[in-house]
Design an enzyme around this catalytic site. Structure first.
Site, PDB file in Angstrom:
ATOM      1  N   GLU A 124     -42.824  35.864 -98.511  1.00 21.56           N
ATOM      2  CA  GLU A 124     -42.916  34.646 -97.722  1.00 21.56           C
ATOM      3  C   GLU A 124     -42.408  34.831 -96.301  1.00 21.56           C
ATOM      4  O   GLU A 124     -42.965  34.266 -95.348  1.00 21.56           O
ATOM      5  CB  GLU A 124     -42.131  33.516 -98.415  1.00 21.56           C
ATOM      6  CG  GLU A 124     -42.696  33.085 -99.752  1.00 21.56           C
ATOM      7  CD  GLU A 124     -42.102  33.823-100.937  1.00 21.56           C
ATOM      8  OE1 GLU A 124     -42.078  33.246-102.037  1.00 21.56           O
ATOM      9  OE2 GLU A 124     -41.650  34.978-100.756  1.00 21.56           O
ATOM     10  N   LEU A 125     -41.337  35.618 -96.135  1.00 18.16           N
ATOM     11  CA  LEU A 125     -40.793  35.815 -94.792  1.00 18.16           C
ATOM     12  C   LEU A 125     -41.780  36.567 -93.914  1.00 18.16           C
ATOM     13  O   LEU A 125     -41.956  36.230 -92.737  1.00 18.16           O
ATOM     14  CB  LEU A 125     -39.463  36.562 -94.863  1.00 18.16           C
ATOM     15  CG  LEU A 125     -38.779  36.813 -93.515  1.00 18.16           C
ATOM     16  CD1 LEU A 125     -38.482  35.498 -92.800  1.00 18.16           C
ATOM     17  CD2 LEU A 125     -37.490  37.619 -93.694  1.00 18.16           C
ATOM     18  N   LYS A 145     -34.321  55.070 -88.629  1.00 21.67           N
ATOM     19  CA  LYS A 145     -34.023  54.911 -90.044  1.00 21.67           C
ATOM     20  C   LYS A 145     -32.577  54.470 -90.275  1.00 21.67           C
ATOM     21  O   LYS A 145     -31.662  54.914 -89.589  1.00 21.67           O
ATOM     22  CB  LYS A 145     -34.239  56.239 -90.772  1.00 21.67           C
ATOM     23  CG  LYS A 145     -35.673  56.721 -90.773  1.00 21.67           C
ATOM     24  CD  LYS A 145     -36.525  55.938 -91.733  1.00 21.67           C
ATOM     25  CE  LYS A 145     -37.902  56.569 -91.851  1.00 21.67           C
ATOM     26  NZ  LYS A 145     -38.765  55.817 -92.755  1.00 21.67           N
ATOM     27  N   ASP A 150     -49.649  64.028 -93.309  1.00 22.76           N
ATOM     28  CA  ASP A 150     -48.531  63.268 -92.745  1.00 22.76           C
ATOM     29  C   ASP A 150     -47.236  63.567 -93.486  1.00 22.76           C
ATOM     30  O   ASP A 150     -47.184  63.485 -94.715  1.00 22.76           O
ATOM     31  CB  ASP A 150     -48.810  61.769 -92.832  1.00 22.76           C
ATOM     32  CG  ASP A 150     -49.843  61.304 -91.831  1.00 22.76           C
ATOM     33  OD1 ASP A 150     -50.066  62.017 -90.842  1.00 22.76           O
ATOM     34  OD2 ASP A 150     -50.426  60.223 -92.038  1.00 22.76           O
ATOM     35  N   GLU A 177     -36.046  61.648 -93.334  1.00 23.31           N
ATOM     36  CA  GLU A 177     -35.253  60.638 -94.032  1.00 23.31           C
ATOM     37  C   GLU A 177     -34.746  61.130 -95.380  1.00 23.31           C
ATOM     38  O   GLU A 177     -33.817  60.569 -95.944  1.00 23.31           O
ATOM     39  CB  GLU A 177     -36.051  59.356 -94.208  1.00 23.31           C
ATOM     40  CG  GLU A 177     -36.882  59.283 -95.461  1.00 23.31           C
ATOM     41  CD  GLU A 177     -37.550  57.934 -95.598  1.00 23.31           C
ATOM     42  OE1 GLU A 177     -37.620  57.435 -96.714  1.00 23.31           O
ATOM     43  OE2 GLU A 177     -38.008  57.403 -94.587  1.00 23.31           O
ATOM     44  N   GLU A 210     -43.337  60.578 -83.020  1.00 24.03           N
ATOM     45  CA  GLU A 210     -42.947  59.329 -82.364  1.00 24.03           C
ATOM     46  C   GLU A 210     -41.959  59.638 -81.248  1.00 24.03           C
ATOM     47  O   GLU A 210     -40.908  60.218 -81.495  1.00 24.03           O
ATOM     48  CB  GLU A 210     -42.312  58.389 -83.397  1.00 24.03           C
ATOM     49  CG  GLU A 210     -41.937  57.021 -82.858  1.00 24.03           C
ATOM     50  CD  GLU A 210     -40.598  56.997 -82.144  1.00 24.03           C
ATOM     51  OE1 GLU A 210     -40.481  56.262 -81.154  1.00 24.03           O
ATOM     52  OE2 GLU A 210     -39.693  57.721 -82.560  1.00 24.03           O
ATOM     53  N   HIS A 243     -45.592  49.814 -82.676  1.00 20.87           N
ATOM     54  CA  HIS A 243     -44.864  48.763 -83.378  1.00 20.87           C
ATOM     55  C   HIS A 243     -44.697  47.523 -82.507  1.00 20.87           C
ATOM     56  O   HIS A 243     -44.232  46.493 -82.980  1.00 20.87           O
ATOM     57  CB  HIS A 243     -43.495  49.277 -83.827  1.00 20.87           C
ATOM     58  CG  HIS A 243     -43.587  50.521 -84.646  1.00 20.87           C
ATOM     59  ND1 HIS A 243     -43.372  51.772 -84.109  1.00 20.87           N
ATOM     60  CD2 HIS A 243     -43.927  50.717 -85.937  1.00 20.87           C
ATOM     61  CE1 HIS A 243     -43.561  52.679 -85.052  1.00 20.87           C
ATOM     62  NE2 HIS A 243     -43.893  52.072 -86.162  1.00 20.87           N
TER      63      HIS A 243
END
Length: 764
Positions: free
Chosen positions: A17-18, A121, A608, A614, A674, A703
């Site tokens: 919902e957010l 991250k 990719d 991470e 990036e 983004h």
């Protein structure tokens, strides 16, 4: 009596919902009041879900990111967002994404809006935070209004809770100095603001506050350790009880420090560091609470409650009321409710626990500890049956996969020739200009694409109709790229709902959920597939789509695959064998796909590895082992091709300066990365390391909805050319364009191609 609490709850809502509320607001389709009302509705629902806890978290809800929330609470706003019209929420979104919902932002700068805050991250998770920005003259000023509003809401609902805030030392550690200043030099200015915040909470009658200092599970030098001592000595005088929370790993050589800080309780990750608990019991002062994270807050497998009780019961006898139990970390990193998963395989479903189920597990543990196991005998028996079912299931173990793993040798990961010999062959085959242009893979997932996918999954659209719809979208992407005069094309990934789930759906050993969404950043959610067993590829997964796209153009068409390390790191991974074993299984499966693409005539194949970094352990001393098997898995995947097939890889959200040698060892012909949000700072690694192959530094931030100018892109590429020889540079966006709209993509790529042409003219 043992106390139960939670460090944080998923904020997106069981049905996202957010996400949808934020996107309506950003598009101007709903008002600020409607967005705030949605936030209040979600908070109320989530607090009601946690009513059985002794202490629920307050302040863990955020419209975008909890670190950004802390920046606003501390009055640390970048100067570039000051002076705009609108309220605090408008400035909040300007920092987060470069613009608010205000129409005036469209023409605020040459790109529209302002530069969004850098995003990276959150420790070793797939969540991303907005990096705090510091200067030598940064000042702080308290604005507790958001936290106090949530506190008032919780109290109105009768919620027993504790405010949750990010600690001062971790806040500085997570940030970046935009000049040459020392972040720790700001601590004397920061601590009075934290003190004022604690005083404000005390005045509101708050008994406990949770202060998160997860840097305590990382390697800290003497200055940062002293900063923690200084900070908590300064905050000790407040009349509020502090639960210092650590998570994501072991305290290690910070254990004595953590135990000695003048706080009222300490939370530790007992999933990753159970063997430290005995030492903490010895070292913690006798009046301190010890909170143990006994439920895994980052994975979705059921807890073995009987085994956990075997460990907890002696601890409870020893500590009594000083023992608190909780999940290991915030439940932000798991989906909300397993009850929504009515289509998931029942056997696999019986092995899982999402956020609400983890709270149920916590309550079973607490009841057993406080009242005896007999009070929850049925729940414990059901849990034991599920644990045993998973352990014995033949679906988990595949002898053929284990045999394939046993055949892996060193040669499997080697290309036939070094890059210096491959590059001329690839150049002759591809015939690309200087500064070749490409995109990272995906194009906008339009409403038509999503509707066709929904109809296909529901049965309203047959396979032929779905294939025709996807082929039409692929053709659109190809024609747009040809019109833009891009050099190496992509098919746009219209058929893929997610770069990991798409493959998980087609690999044996994976299951996938309908509603297993977790937040990645802002409104961006991902639905990690569930890696429950040994992995194999029954048939080709992408060849049909890529060969169709290649049939539409004479330009090179990239085959697009997700690499084994990223699939692993973006999945919920089985916890009954080493992660490296699962990664090698994935590598063999994706290798088969690479070879099938090459056989089909695909000249460029991108694999990719967005999530390579991470997966790094938080402690550098443990990096070597991880990088060894992660790089080897990539090489197994990629290196079976001929010399004239060009292998690309892509990494996003990654600071890789400290692992650049391992990235070079992957031996991809081209790496795209990036870099735009960091203004090419990520290329600093190349000042001291001569990267041997080709590289495409991202030249605009996908983004953010802002459109980069041609001059801006030229400037970034010139910065890149100071470190990388021009003949080895590519021009590309930061990441895939899935989340953008065509109206944003076309002008941005137009400027990117024009910038590449300008650069070619300048080097001729």
């Amino acid at each position: 009596m043992v106390t139960t609490h939670n460090l944080g709850f998923p904020r997106i809502g069981a049905q996202r919902e957010l996400k949808f509320g934020l996107e309506r607001y950003w598009k101007g389709e709903s008002s600020r009041d409607e967005l705030k009302a949605l936030g209040a509705e979600l908070r109320e629902r989530h607090w009601n879900d946690q009513r059985d806890l002794d202490l629920a978290p307050i302040g863990d809800f955020s419209f975008y990111d909890q670190v950004l929330d802390m920046s606003f609470t501390l009055g640390n706003l970048p100067k570039r967002v000051q002076g705009f019209h609108g309220d605090v929420l408008d400035n909040y979104f300007r920092v987060a994404r470069g613009r608010s919902a205000q129409a005036a932002d469209e023409h605020a700068t040459c790109c529209g809006g302002v530069s969004a805050g850098e995003m990276t991250k959150w420790f070793d998770t797939n969540y991303h935070y907005i990096v705090p920005e510091f200067h030598a003259d940064t000042n702080f000023s308290l604005d507790p209004s958001c936290l106090l509003q949530q506190l008032a809401e919780a109290r109105a609902l009768g919620v027993a809770g504790k405010p949750v805030i990010l600690g001062p030392v971790t806040y500085l550690w997570l940030g970046k100095a935009k000049d040459d200043s020392d972040r720790l030099a700001l601590l004397p200015k920061l601590l009075p603001v934290y003190g004022a915040l604690l005083d404000t909470l005390t005045a509101q009658g708050v008994e406990w506050v949770q202060i998160d200092e997860p840097i305590l599970v990382t390697e800290l030098d003497a200055e940062w350790r002293q900063a923690l001592r200084t900070a908590y000595a300064a905050l000790e005088t407040r009349r509020i009880k502090v639960l210092l929370a650590t998570y994501f790993g072991a305290l290690g050589d910070n254990l004595t420090l953590a135990a000695s800080l003048p706080v009222d309780g300490l939370h530790v990750d007992a999933i990753n560091a159970r063997d430290e608990v005995d030492a903490l019991v010895r070292e913690l002062p006798a009046d301190r609470v010890l909170s143990v994270g006994a439920i895994n807050g980052r994975n979705i497998w059921k807890t073995d409650l009987n085994a956990t009780l075997d460990w907890l019961e002696p601890l409870a006898k020893q500590l009594g009321e000083r023992l608190w139990i909780a999940p290991s970390c915030s439940l932000l990193h798991v989906p909300v409710d397993l009850a929504s998963e009515q289509k998931l395989d029942p056997e696999i479903r019986s092995w899982l626990a999402f956020a609400l189920q983890k709270l149920d597990e916590l309550n079973v543990l607490a009841t057993a500890l406080n009242e005896g196991r007999d009070k929850v005998a049925d729940a414990l028996a059901a849990n034991a049956a599920a644990i045993d079912s998973r352990r014995r299931s033949p679906r988990v173990n595949n002898p053929a996969v284990k045999a394939a793993l046993a055949r892996i040798d060193a040669q499997l990961g080697n290309r036939a020739s070094p890059y210096t010999q491959r590059a001329p062959k690839q150049s002759a085959r591809l015939n690309l200009p200087a500064f070749p242009t490409t995109t990272i893979g995906s194009f906008p997932q339009t409403a038509d694409i999503r509707q066709a996918r929904r109809q296909f999954k529901s049965g309203a659209l047959d396979e032929a109709g779905y294939r025709a719809a996807m082929q039409a979208e692929i053709e659109r992407s190809v024609r747009e790229q040809e019109s833009l005069e891009l050099d190496v094309l992509v098919h746009g990934e219209a058929e893929r709902n997610d770069m990991v789930e798409y493959f998980g759906e087609q690999l044996d050993g994976y299951a996938f959920s309908q509603f297993g969404w977790v937040q990645s950043y802002g409104s961006r959610c991902v639905k990690p597939p569930i890696l429950f067993g040994d992995i194999s590829r029954p048939k080709a997964m992408t060849v049909e789509w890529i060969t169709y796209a290649q049939s539409l153009t004479n330009k090179p068409m990239k085959g697009m695959l997700t690499g084994p390390v990223t699939i692993l790191n973006w999945s919920f991974v089985r916890d009954d064998q080493p992660r490296s074993v699962s990664c090698y299984q994935l590598a063999l499966a994706i290798r088969d796909e690479v070879l099938d693409l090459e056989k089909a005539g695909v000249r460029v194949i991108q694999i990719d590895e967005a999530a390579l970094r991470e997966g790094l352990p938080l402690r550098r001393a443990q990096w070597g082992e991880y990088l060894k098997w992660a790089v080897e898995a990539f090489r197994i995947t990629a290196n079976g091709v001929q010399d004239d097939t060009q292998i690309h890889t892509h990494m996003c959200y990654s600071e890789f300066n400290d692992i650049i040698a391992s990235i070079a060892d992957m031996d991809a012909d081209v790496i795209t990365i990036e870099t735009s949000r960091s203004d090419m700072e990520l290329l600093d690694a190349f000042d001291s390391f001569r990267y041997p192959n080709e590289i495409g530094p991202g030249v605009y931030d996908i983004h953010s909805p802002n459109i980069p100018t041609q001059d801006h892109i030229v400037g970034l590429m010139k910065k890149a050319a100071e470190r990388i020889p021009a003949e080895r540079l590519w021009v590309n966006p930061d990441c895939g364009l899935k989340t953008r709209q065509w109206a944003e993509v076309i002008p941005a790529l137009t400027n990117m191609v024009a910038a590449a042409k300008t650069l070619r003219n300048q080097v001729q």
